[in-house]
Design a protein around this motif. Structure first.
Motif, PDB file in Angstrom:
ATOM      1  N   GLN A 270       0.828  -1.201   0.000  1.00 25.90           N
ATOM      2  CA  GLN A 270       0.000   0.000   0.000  1.00 25.90           C
ATOM      3  C   GLN A 270       0.869   1.260   0.000  1.00 25.90           C
ATOM      4  N   LYS A 271       2.017   1.183   0.631  1.00 25.07           N
ATOM      5  CA  LYS A 271       2.887   2.354   0.760  1.00 25.07           C
ATOM      6  C   LYS A 271       4.025   2.358  -0.249  1.00 25.07           C
ATOM      7  N   PHE A 272       4.621   1.187  -0.481  1.00 19.15           N
ATOM      8  CA  PHE A 272       5.844   1.135  -1.280  1.00 19.15           C
ATOM      9  C   PHE A 272       5.645   0.585  -2.689  1.00 19.15           C
ATOM     10  N   GLY A 273       4.469   0.060  -2.983  1.00 22.57           N
ATOM     11  CA  GLY A 273       4.217  -0.481  -4.307  1.00 22.57           C
ATOM     12  C   GLY A 273       4.397  -1.985  -4.342  1.00 22.57           C
ATOM     13  N   ALA A 274       3.502  -2.650  -5.066  1.00 19.60           N
ATOM     14  CA  ALA A 274       3.514  -4.115  -5.121  1.00 19.60           C
ATOM     15  C   ALA A 274       4.768  -4.640  -5.795  1.00 19.60           C
ATOM     16  N   LYS A 275       5.211  -3.977  -6.876  1.00 23.42           N
ATOM     17  CA  LYS A 275       6.381  -4.461  -7.595  1.00 23.42           C
ATOM     18  C   LYS A 275       7.625  -4.417  -6.711  1.00 23.42           C
ATOM     19  N   ARG A 276       7.800  -3.336  -5.978  1.00 25.49           N
ATOM     20  CA  ARG A 276       9.001  -3.179  -5.160  1.00 25.49           C
ATOM     21  C   ARG A 276       9.070  -4.249  -4.068  1.00 25.49           C
ATOM     22  N   ILE A 277       7.947  -4.488  -3.379  1.00 26.35           N
ATOM     23  CA  ILE A 277       7.942  -5.487  -2.313  1.00 26.35           C
ATOM     24  C   ILE A 277       8.124  -6.888  -2.888  1.00 26.35           C
ATOM     25  N   ALA A 278       7.485  -7.160  -4.035  1.00 27.39           N
ATOM     26  CA  ALA A 278       7.628  -8.473  -4.672  1.00 27.39           C
ATOM     27  C   ALA A 278       9.076  -8.703  -5.100  1.00 27.39           C
ATOM     28  N   THR A 279       9.718  -7.666  -5.606  1.00 29.40           N
ATOM     29  CA  THR A 279      11.118  -7.783  -6.033  1.00 29.40           C
ATOM     30  C   THR A 279      12.030  -8.100  -4.854  1.00 29.40           C
ATOM     31  N   ILE A 280      11.813  -7.428  -3.737  1.00 35.58           N
ATOM     32  CA  ILE A 280      12.627  -7.674  -2.541  1.00 35.58           C
ATOM     33  C   ILE A 280      12.443  -9.112  -2.050  1.00 35.58           C
ATOM     34  N   ILE A 375      16.745 -20.870 -10.176  1.00 37.81           N
ATOM     35  CA  ILE A 375      16.400 -20.558 -11.573  1.00 37.81           C
ATOM     36  C   ILE A 375      15.114 -19.746 -11.637  1.00 37.81           C
ATOM     37  N   GLY A 376      14.126 -20.124 -10.838  1.00 43.03           N
ATOM     38  CA  GLY A 376      12.824 -19.443 -10.855  1.00 43.03           C
ATOM     39  C   GLY A 376      12.917 -17.991 -10.436  1.00 43.03           C
ATOM     40  N   PRO A 377      13.432 -17.695  -9.241  1.00 44.68           N
ATOM     41  CA  PRO A 377      13.550 -16.299  -8.821  1.00 44.68           C
ATOM     42  C   PRO A 377      14.358 -15.433  -9.784  1.00 44.68           C
ATOM     43  N   VAL A 378      15.433 -15.985 -10.342  1.00 42.41           N
ATOM     44  CA  VAL A 378      16.252 -15.204 -11.277  1.00 42.41           C
ATOM     45  C   VAL A 378      15.440 -14.803 -12.505  1.00 42.41           C
ATOM     46  N   LEU A 379      14.725 -15.754 -13.096  1.00 40.08           N
ATOM     47  CA  LEU A 379      13.905 -15.455 -14.273  1.00 40.08           C
ATOM     48  C   LEU A 379      12.717 -14.566 -13.899  1.00 40.08           C
ATOM     49  N   GLY A 380      12.175 -14.779 -12.695  1.00 39.17           N
ATOM     50  CA  GLY A 380      11.065 -13.938 -12.242  1.00 39.17           C
ATOM     51  C   GLY A 380      11.490 -12.489 -12.067  1.00 39.17           C
ATOM     52  N   LEU A 381      12.665 -12.269 -11.512  1.00 37.80           N
ATOM     53  CA  LEU A 381      13.177 -10.908 -11.336  1.00 37.80           C
ATOM     54  C   LEU A 381      13.433 -10.247 -12.678  1.00 37.80           C
ATOM     55  N   PHE A 382      13.921 -11.021 -13.645  1.00 42.17           N
ATOM     56  CA  PHE A 382      14.136 -10.479 -14.995  1.00 42.17           C
ATOM     57  C   PHE A 382      12.807 -10.035 -15.610  1.00 42.17           C
ATOM     58  N   ALA A 383      11.761 -10.870 -15.436  1.00 43.69           N
ATOM     59  CA  ALA A 383      10.442 -10.529 -15.986  1.00 43.69           C
ATOM     60  C   ALA A 383       9.889  -9.267 -15.330  1.00 43.69           C
ATOM     61  N   LEU A 384      10.061  -9.143 -14.019  1.00 47.40           N
ATOM     62  CA  LEU A 384       9.568  -7.965 -13.307  1.00 47.40           C
ATOM     63  C   LEU A 384      10.242  -6.688 -13.783  1.00 47.40           C
ATOM     64  N   SER A 385      11.500  -6.791 -14.170  1.00 49.27           N
ATOM     65  CA  SER A 385      12.243  -5.601 -14.597  1.00 49.27           C
ATOM     66  C   SER A 385      11.769  -5.071 -15.933  1.00 49.27           C
ATOM     67  N   LYS A 386      10.972  -5.864 -16.654  1.00 54.56           N
ATOM     68  CA  LYS A 386      10.541  -5.487 -18.008  1.00 54.56           C
ATOM     69  C   LYS A 386       9.187  -4.791 -18.062  1.00 54.56           C
ATOM     70  N   GLY A 387       8.547  -4.589 -16.934  1.00 50.51           N
ATOM     71  CA  GLY A 387       7.250  -3.939 -16.954  1.00 50.51           C
ATOM     72  C   GLY A 387       6.790  -3.541 -15.562  1.00 50.51           C
ATOM     73  N   ILE A 388       5.683  -2.841 -15.464  1.00 54.88           N
ATOM     74  CA  ILE A 388       5.058  -2.397 -14.210  1.00 54.88           C
ATOM     75  C   ILE A 388       5.925  -1.373 -13.484  1.00 54.88           C
ATOM     76  N   LYS A 389       5.430  -0.174 -13.400  1.00 54.73           N
ATOM     77  CA  LYS A 389       6.156   0.864 -12.675  1.00 54.73           C
ATOM     78  C   LYS A 389       6.178   0.516 -11.206  1.00 54.73           C
ATOM     79  N   SER A 390       7.328   0.700 -10.581  1.00 57.27           N
ATOM     80  CA  SER A 390       7.479   0.326  -9.181  1.00 57.27           C
ATOM     81  C   SER A 390       6.625   1.161  -8.253  1.00 57.27           C
ATOM     82  N   THR A 391       6.081   2.260  -8.766  1.00 58.02           N
ATOM     83  CA  THR A 391       5.223   3.113  -7.933  1.00 58.02           C
ATOM     84  C   THR A 391       3.786   2.650  -7.913  1.00 58.02           C
ATOM     85  N   SER A 392       3.490   1.546  -8.618  1.00 52.16           N
ATOM     86  CA  SER A 392       2.102   1.064  -8.668  1.00 52.16           C
ATOM     87  C   SER A 392       1.685   0.494  -7.328  1.00 52.16           C
ATOM     88  N   ASN A 393       0.847   1.226  -6.615  1.00 56.16           N
ATOM     89  CA  ASN A 393       0.338   0.749  -5.328  1.00 56.16           C
ATOM     90  C   ASN A 393      -0.949  -0.005  -5.530  1.00 56.16           C
TER      91      ASN A 393
END
Length: 394
Positions: A270-280, A375-393
């Motif tokens: 709610q505060k930091f954005g879904a993408k940012r927390i998911a990435t961490i 392998i999964g987290p690495v590919l997942g992080l790559f996919a996240l970097s290609k879309g969705i603004k990190s400010t999306s709450n």
């Protein structure tokens, strides 16, 4: 508004009660093995059949847009009842392992009308703050998944069938709660009739693809970690006889800890954005995979358990965030179908991952076995970097 506030706890509790069926077979695996001593791959196959059933169910639900065309609460109710009945099937005096696997398959099939449909119901009620709502909902799934291990620990002096009786009863209660107390949500949009291409139309959206592929990377790791967690604990017991860990209890505690991280992750989004927390979260769980050769074989029981708890917390924290990102970027009239199709693909990946680890366990040093999950987290992080603004709450 007050009525809406009461809806979320009902959905969360119902989701927890019904998804307690998921790992019921795994919790009583040592007892089941006694009936099928020649089945060397029973852990992997038992888990995979539930996942395969879930995949088959989600595929059918997605193809026919069931949760969008029909009343999702009624779909949840029917599937919760049917799943409870099929779960009871393994209490029969079975002599053929294929019948055991069939009942687990059918239970998984009906779970397709519970987990993604529960998210669809939540999305119909909570357009704003969906990440927080799904955080509680997926937290309930995680707790439900862990619960059979606790039941096994509590009922250790009773026949293993008590675990199955209890989880089926809980599913019946959860199904009835949804049917009686959760009508259609205010944001529900009537779905369209079946269109195969429309079912996959969300993937045309770059943000939808980014969230979906991030979720797929997360799924490569999560269920395999859960499935093999009792084995990790057993290996520690066999290697270090003092102290001897209570496998059922710690399997429950480690998996269940993920329910807290789901809720906390949803609130933080709610505060930091879904993408940012998911990435961490995905970064931490990926790091746990890489560092597993060091900490899974530590001589210190405290370091060993702390590491598993960190892995359990990080491995699930991103799950509701990916689901909320998928829901937010899905076509409005196909929100339920989009969640279902993404779940279908994600759980198909878990079968591959579980079987890969099962095969590699016979081929490579166990010290390095779980690094393959990175392998999964690495590919997942790559996919996240290609879309969705990190400010999306959310």
């Amino acid at each position: 508004m007050n009525g809406t506030k009461k809806i979320l706890p009902i959905i969360v509790v119902s989701q927890f009660l019904c998804t307690s069926l998921w790992f019921a077979g795994n919790a009583i695996l040592p007892d089941i093995i006694k009936s099928f001593p020649t089945e060397l791959n029973l852990l992997a196959n038992l888990t995979s059949m539930v996942q395969f059933g879930f995949i088959s169910g989600t595929l059918v639900f997605a193809i026919f847009s069931i949760s969008d065309i029909f009343d999702p609460s009624k779909v949840f109710f029917i599937c919760g009842i049917a799943a409870a009945v099929f779960n009871l099937g393994i209490c029969l005096e079975l002599t053929d392992v294929n019948m055991l696997l069939l009942f687990r398959f059918l239970t998984g099939f009906m779970l397709a009308g519970i987990y993604p449909v529960g998210m669809k119901i939540a999305a119909d009620y909570f357009k704003d703050g969906l990440g927080k709502s799904l955080g509680f909902l997926v937290g309930a799934l995680v707790l439900g998944t862990a619960f059979p291990h606790l039941l096994k620990n509590v009922t250790a002096d009773f026949p293993w069938k008590y675990v199955i009786y209890a989880t089926s009863t809980l599913s019946l209660i959860g199904a009835c709660c949804i049917f009686l107390f959760v009508p259609n949500g205010p944001y529900r949009m009537a779905g369209q009739k079946f269109d195969l291409l429309a079912s996959f139309s969300g993937f045309k959206n770059v943000n939808f693809r980014s969230a979906a592929f991030g979720y797929f990377g997360h799924m490569w790791e999560l269920y395999t970690f859960w499935a093999f967690l009792p084995g990790m604990l057993l290996l520690y017991n066999n290697t270090h006889q003092n102290p001897s860990l209570n496998i059922s209890l710690f399997a429950f505690l480690i998996i269940a800890s993920g329910s807290l991280s789901c809720m906390i992750g949803g609130l933080l989004s709610q505060k930091f954005g879904a993408k940012r927390i998911a990435t961490i979260a995905l970064s931490i769980s990926g790091l746990c995979c890489i560092l597993s050769p060091i900490f899974l074989f530590s001589s210190s029981v405290y370091i060993f358990l702390i590491f598993l708890f960190i892995w359990g917390l990080a491995g699930t924290a991103d799950s509701p965030l990916f689901s909320s990102l998928v829901a937010k970027n899905a076509p409005d009239a196909l929100k339920g179908t989009s969640l279902t199709i993404v779940n279908c693909i994600g759980f198909a990946i878990t079968i591959i991952s579980i079987q890969v680890i099962n095969i590699l366990a016979k081929q490579i040093d166990s010290h390095y076995l779980y690094t393959m999950l990175a392998i999964g987290p690495v590919l997942g992080l790559f996919a996240l970097s290609k879309g969705i603004k990190s400010t999306s709450n959310l």
